[in-house]
Design a protein around this motif. Sequence first.
Motif, mmCIF file in Angstrom:
data_model
loop_
_atom_site.group_PDB
_atom_site.id
_atom_site.type_symbol
_atom_site.label_atom_id
_atom_site.label_comp_id
_atom_site.label_asym_id
_atom_site.label_seq_id
_atom_site.Cartn_x
_atom_site.Cartn_y
_atom_site.Cartn_z
ATOM 1 N N SER A 34 0.667 -1.307 0.116
ATOM 2 C CA SER A 34 -0.032 0.349 -0.518
ATOM 3 C C SER A 34 0.624 1.395 -0.157
ATOM 4 N N VAL A 35 1.925 1.189 -0.078
ATOM 5 C CA VAL A 35 2.613 2.125 0.336
ATOM 6 C C VAL A 35 2.945 3.118 -1.626
ATOM 7 N N THR A 36 3.404 3.540 -1.962
ATOM 8 C CA THR A 36 3.248 4.765 -2.831
ATOM 9 C C THR A 36 4.677 5.237 -3.235
ATOM 10 N N LEU A 38 5.683 7.125 -4.757
ATOM 11 C CA LEU A 38 5.868 8.359 -4.571
ATOM 12 C C LEU A 38 6.321 8.648 -3.140
ATOM 13 N N ASP A 39 5.732 8.355 -1.839
ATOM 14 C CA ASP A 39 5.984 7.671 -0.343
ATOM 15 C C ASP A 39 7.322 7.786 -0.339
ATOM 16 N N LEU A 40 7.978 6.956 -1.384
ATOM 17 C CA LEU A 40 8.961 6.868 -0.701
ATOM 18 C C LEU A 40 10.339 7.714 -1.115
ATOM 19 N N ASP A 41 10.029 8.381 -2.751
ATOM 20 C CA ASP A 41 10.422 9.081 -3.323
ATOM 21 C C ASP A 41 10.822 10.944 -2.039
ATOM 22 N N GLN A 42 9.914 10.736 -1.174
ATOM 23 C CA GLN A 42 9.250 11.864 -0.539
ATOM 24 C C GLN A 42 9.551 11.096 1.203
ATOM 25 N N LEU A 43 10.714 10.381 1.147
ATOM 26 C CA LEU A 43 10.882 9.902 2.243
ATOM 27 C C LEU A 43 12.252 9.856 2.226
ATOM 28 N N ALA A 44 13.641 10.109 0.796
ATOM 29 C CA ALA A 44 14.490 9.854 0.641
ATOM 30 C C ALA A 44 14.450 11.837 0.152
ATOM 31 N N LEU A 45 13.711 12.490 0.482
ATOM 32 C CA LEU A 45 14.213 13.480 0.053
ATOM 33 C C LEU A 45 14.444 14.182 1.337
ATOM 34 N N GLU A 46 13.360 13.821 2.240
ATOM 35 C CA GLU A 46 13.271 14.477 4.031
ATOM 36 C C GLU A 46 14.729 13.964 4.371
ATOM 37 N N ILE A 47 15.423 12.790 4.161
ATOM 38 C CA ILE A 47 17.331 12.287 4.531
ATOM 39 C C ILE A 47 17.932 13.896 4.153
ATOM 40 N N ARG A 84 0.974 4.718 -7.937
ATOM 41 C CA ARG A 84 2.046 3.422 -8.182
ATOM 42 C C ARG A 84 2.022 2.644 -5.993
ATOM 43 N N SER A 85 0.994 2.128 -5.741
ATOM 44 C CA SER A 85 1.089 1.270 -4.876
ATOM 45 C C SER A 85 1.850 0.226 -5.208
ATOM 46 N N LEU A 86 2.622 -0.061 -3.378
ATOM 47 C CA LEU A 86 3.086 -1.218 -4.033
ATOM 48 C C LEU A 86 1.926 -2.498 -3.430
ATOM 49 N N GLN A 87 2.856 -4.098 -3.893
ATOM 50 C CA GLN A 87 1.612 -4.724 -3.853
ATOM 51 C C GLN A 87 2.689 -6.348 -3.267
ATOM 52 N N GLU A 88 2.006 -6.811 -1.996
ATOM 53 C CA GLU A 88 2.662 -7.801 -1.261
ATOM 54 C C GLU A 88 2.944 -8.496 -3.063
ATOM 55 N N GLY A 89 4.529 -9.333 -2.739
ATOM 56 C CA GLY A 89 4.479 -9.863 -3.943
ATOM 57 C C GLY A 89 5.610 -9.084 -5.102
ATOM 58 N N ASP A 90 5.426 -7.644 -4.475
ATOM 59 C CA ASP A 90 6.103 -7.489 -5.512
ATOM 60 C C ASP A 90 7.535 -6.868 -5.260
ATOM 61 N N ILE A 91 8.682 -7.081 -6.465
ATOM 62 C CA ILE A 91 9.968 -6.801 -5.692
ATOM 63 C C ILE A 91 9.884 -5.353 -6.667
ATOM 64 N N VAL A 92 11.584 -4.102 -5.492
ATOM 65 C CA VAL A 92 10.808 -2.344 -5.889
ATOM 66 C C VAL A 92 12.464 -2.714 -5.903
ATOM 67 N N GLY A 93 13.023 -1.662 -6.871
ATOM 68 C CA GLY A 93 14.278 -1.192 -7.203
ATOM 69 C C GLY A 93 14.317 -0.023 -7.116
ATOM 70 N N LEU A 94 15.547 0.438 -6.017
ATOM 71 C CA LEU A 94 15.798 1.933 -5.560
ATOM 72 C C LEU A 94 16.702 2.493 -5.219
ATOM 73 N N ASP A 95 16.746 3.292 -6.541
ATOM 74 C CA ASP A 95 18.129 3.737 -7.282
ATOM 75 C C ASP A 95 18.442 5.318 -6.721
ATOM 76 N N VAL A 96 19.528 5.604 -5.594
ATOM 77 C CA VAL A 96 19.432 7.434 -5.043
ATOM 78 C C VAL A 96 21.060 7.264 -5.424
ATOM 79 N N GLY A 97 20.187 9.092 -5.608
ATOM 80 C CA GLY A 97 21.879 9.397 -5.774
ATOM 81 C C GLY A 97 22.024 10.639 -4.741
ATOM 82 N N VAL A 98 23.181 11.325 -4.237
ATOM 83 C CA VAL A 98 23.092 12.417 -3.954
ATOM 84 C C VAL A 98 24.359 13.582 -3.928
#
Length: 256
Positions: A34-36, A38-47, A84-98
């Motif tokens: 259920s996390v989107t 975009l939720d992950l994007d905003q969490l990354a920006l906060e940090i 884009r809400s994540l669903q049980e069983g999905d896999i998600v690649g997360l790429d971060v640059g700072v």
Amino acid sequence: MIELKSPSQLDLMRQAGRIVGEILESLREAVRPSVTTLDLDQLALEIMLKRKSTPAFKGYRGFPAHICASVNEEVVHGIPSAKRSLQEGDIVGLDVGVIVEGYYGDGAITVSVGKASAEAVRLMEVTENALMEGIAMATPEHRLSDISHAVQKAVESRGYSVVREFVGHGIGTQLHELPQIPNYGKPGFGPRLKPGMVLAIEPMVNQGGPEVAILDDGWTAVTKDRKLAAHFEHTVAVTEAEPEILTLWPKKKPSK
């Protein structure tokens, strides 16, 4: 010309790498159904802002988000979305640059949303192992293509495919510097590795064939056969001895 970083430059890249690692670990913990993205994007920006760093991806060649979030058959460059809400069983690649004081850090992980299938778990394990096999070659007694060959061998020996359209890269005051680092190739070619080189090594591995396609958004790369893909990345400094991983995330040491 491949730039060799000075000790003071490496110190700044370590700072950037630590922030990337912290963000990736925080994102790993935040991934759930259920996390989107975009939720992950905003969490990354906060940090990023809390750590007084600058997002490296936002606006880069027009990219519209702060991280890449690539789900299931999406290989890389997935654009976070509130739809884009994540669903049980999905896999998600997360790429971060700072960016920290003009120097970049870049890293990626692929994680499961809840309990993923055994096939998805194996794909992620093989991809992370391929990354570590490539990193092990980042020493002064090796040449650049030894990294590429190690990744390819680790992937193809397990029945998977390496993506050829996208490559790893040098990194420093630019996100993408020389050299390019394919995830395939014969050993013993290319420049000899030297202390002070900093490389972003990043296997992109497909469950099926190696071919990819770009979606209409102009960014998201998907497997052409729509089978699963995984992506792992570390920023790595070549030293006189063992490679130094600059983007190790806290509380987790990757295993070979």
